[in-house]
Design a protein around this motif. Structure first.
Motif, PDB file in Angstrom:
ATOM      1  N   LEU A  13       0.831  -1.205   0.000  1.00  0.00           N
ATOM      2  CA  LEU A  13       0.000   0.000   0.000  1.00  0.00           C
ATOM      3  C   LEU A  13       0.864   1.253   0.000  1.00  0.00           C
ATOM      4  N   VAL A  14       1.963   1.224   0.735  1.00  0.00           N
ATOM      5  CA  VAL A  14       2.873   2.374   0.762  1.00  0.00           C
ATOM      6  C   VAL A  14       3.492   2.577  -0.615  1.00  0.00           C
ATOM      7  N   ARG A  15       3.940   1.477  -1.230  1.00  0.00           N
ATOM      8  CA  ARG A  15       4.525   1.592  -2.566  1.00  0.00           C
ATOM      9  C   ARG A  15       3.511   2.136  -3.565  1.00  0.00           C
ATOM     10  N   ARG A  19       3.922   5.609  -5.588  1.00  0.00           N
ATOM     11  CA  ARG A  19       3.904   5.559  -7.057  1.00  0.00           C
ATOM     12  C   ARG A  19       2.844   6.512  -7.615  1.00  0.00           C
ATOM     13  N   ALA A  20       1.666   6.502  -7.025  1.00  0.00           N
ATOM     14  CA  ALA A  20       0.588   7.360  -7.519  1.00  0.00           C
ATOM     15  C   ALA A  20       0.962   8.837  -7.408  1.00  0.00           C
ATOM     16  N   VAL A  21       1.562   9.206  -6.296  1.00  0.00           N
ATOM     17  CA  VAL A  21       1.953  10.602  -6.086  1.00  0.00           C
ATOM     18  C   VAL A  21       3.059  11.012  -7.061  1.00  0.00           C
ATOM     19  N   PRO A 110       1.401  14.879  -0.366  1.00  0.00           N
ATOM     20  CA  PRO A 110       1.923  14.641  -1.717  1.00  0.00           C
ATOM     21  C   PRO A 110       2.945  15.675  -2.170  1.00  0.00           C
ATOM     22  N   ALA A 111       2.677  16.956  -1.911  1.00  0.00           N
ATOM     23  CA  ALA A 111       3.608  18.002  -2.335  1.00  0.00           C
ATOM     24  C   ALA A 111       4.958  17.857  -1.637  1.00  0.00           C
ATOM     25  N   GLU A 112       4.950  17.415  -0.374  1.00  0.00           N
ATOM     26  CA  GLU A 112       6.197  17.227   0.367  1.00  0.00           C
ATOM     27  C   GLU A 112       6.989  16.046  -0.189  1.00  0.00           C
ATOM     28  N   ILE A 113       6.282  15.000  -0.591  1.00  0.00           N
ATOM     29  CA  ILE A 113       6.943  13.825  -1.177  1.00  0.00           C
ATOM     30  C   ILE A 113       7.645  14.202  -2.470  1.00  0.00           C
ATOM     31  N   VAL A 114       6.937  14.911  -3.321  1.00  0.00           N
ATOM     32  CA  VAL A 114       7.500  15.331  -4.607  1.00  0.00           C
ATOM     33  C   VAL A 114       8.694  16.254  -4.384  1.00  0.00           C
TER      34      VAL A 114
END
Length: 220
Positions: A13-15, A19-21, A110-114
């Motif tokens: 689920l984490v992967r 991936r989606a983000v 999401p913005a932080e991940i990117v």
């Protein structure tokens, strides 16, 4: 060219979420996945990702040992972004000491991940400098690490290089350091390269950790 990313986490689920983000961005491409650190080296050699987003705790080979293994055995290794549940985790600090370039919380927006992936790929700024400082204060040697002190003494940094290292520890980017010192960005880049070379540091994260552990910069 897009930033290519390999996802390593034992939770599907984490992967899937990462991936989606990441694949929603035109400049980032997820090129592969793995469920354990033991699978990282062959995938890195095969896929040559720019960044590995790696869970710090996995059942067979955790992110710390996987980071060490990649840096020890892979020529021109990728940037490594540790993915973790807890920010103030000794495992995270040990992963950074082992050579990881930064860390990312699983609950990050999401913005932080990117932003984290892009920043680590560029390598011109420290990711989450305040958190690195807190980790150094909690788990570092508080200036008492003899190896770090000896490493810094051997480096014999010039006055300007020492100034640049202090600003790096504050989390300033090359452009921000250039503005602070009123010099060209290329000049700062040369100073940063010299600091890393003299300290024998893989990147600015390891240089900053050495600065904290040697007592050159106070983590408080």
């Amino acid at each position: 060219m897009p930033v290519t990313v390999l996802l390593v986490d034992d939770e599907p689920l984490v992967r899937a979420g990462l991936r989606a983000v990441l694949e929603a961005q035109s400049d980032i491409e997820v090129v592969g996945e793995a469920a354990d650190g033991a699978a990282v080296i062959p995938l890195v050699r095969q896929l040559r990702p720019d960044v590995v987003a790696m869970d710090v705790r996995m059942p067979l080979l955790d992110g710390i040992e996987a980071t060490r293994a990649v840096l020890r055995t892979v020529d021109e290794p990728p940037k490594i972004l540790v993915v973790t549940t807890f920010e103030n985790d000794e495992y995270v600090y040990e992963a950074l000491r082992a050579g990881a370039d930064g860390f990312l919380l699983k609950r990050a927006r999401p913005a932080e991940i990117v932003h984290a992936v892009r920043l680590v790929a560029e390598g011109e700024s420290l990711l989450f400098p305040a958190s690195v400082r807190q980790l150094a204060a909690r788990y570092g040697a508080d200036g008492g690490n003899r190896a770090a002190r000896a490493q810094l003494e051997r480096a014999r940094l010039t006055e300007r290089e020492a100034e640049v290292l202090r600003l790096m520890a504050q989390g300033l980017s090359n452009a921000e350091i250039a503005a602070r010192l009123v010099v060209a960005a290329e000049t700062v880049k040369s100073h940063v390269s010299a600091v890393l070379a003299k300290l024998g540091a893989r990147d600015r994260t390891q240089a900053v950790i050495t600065a904290y552990e040697s007592g050159f910069v106070a983590p408080g």
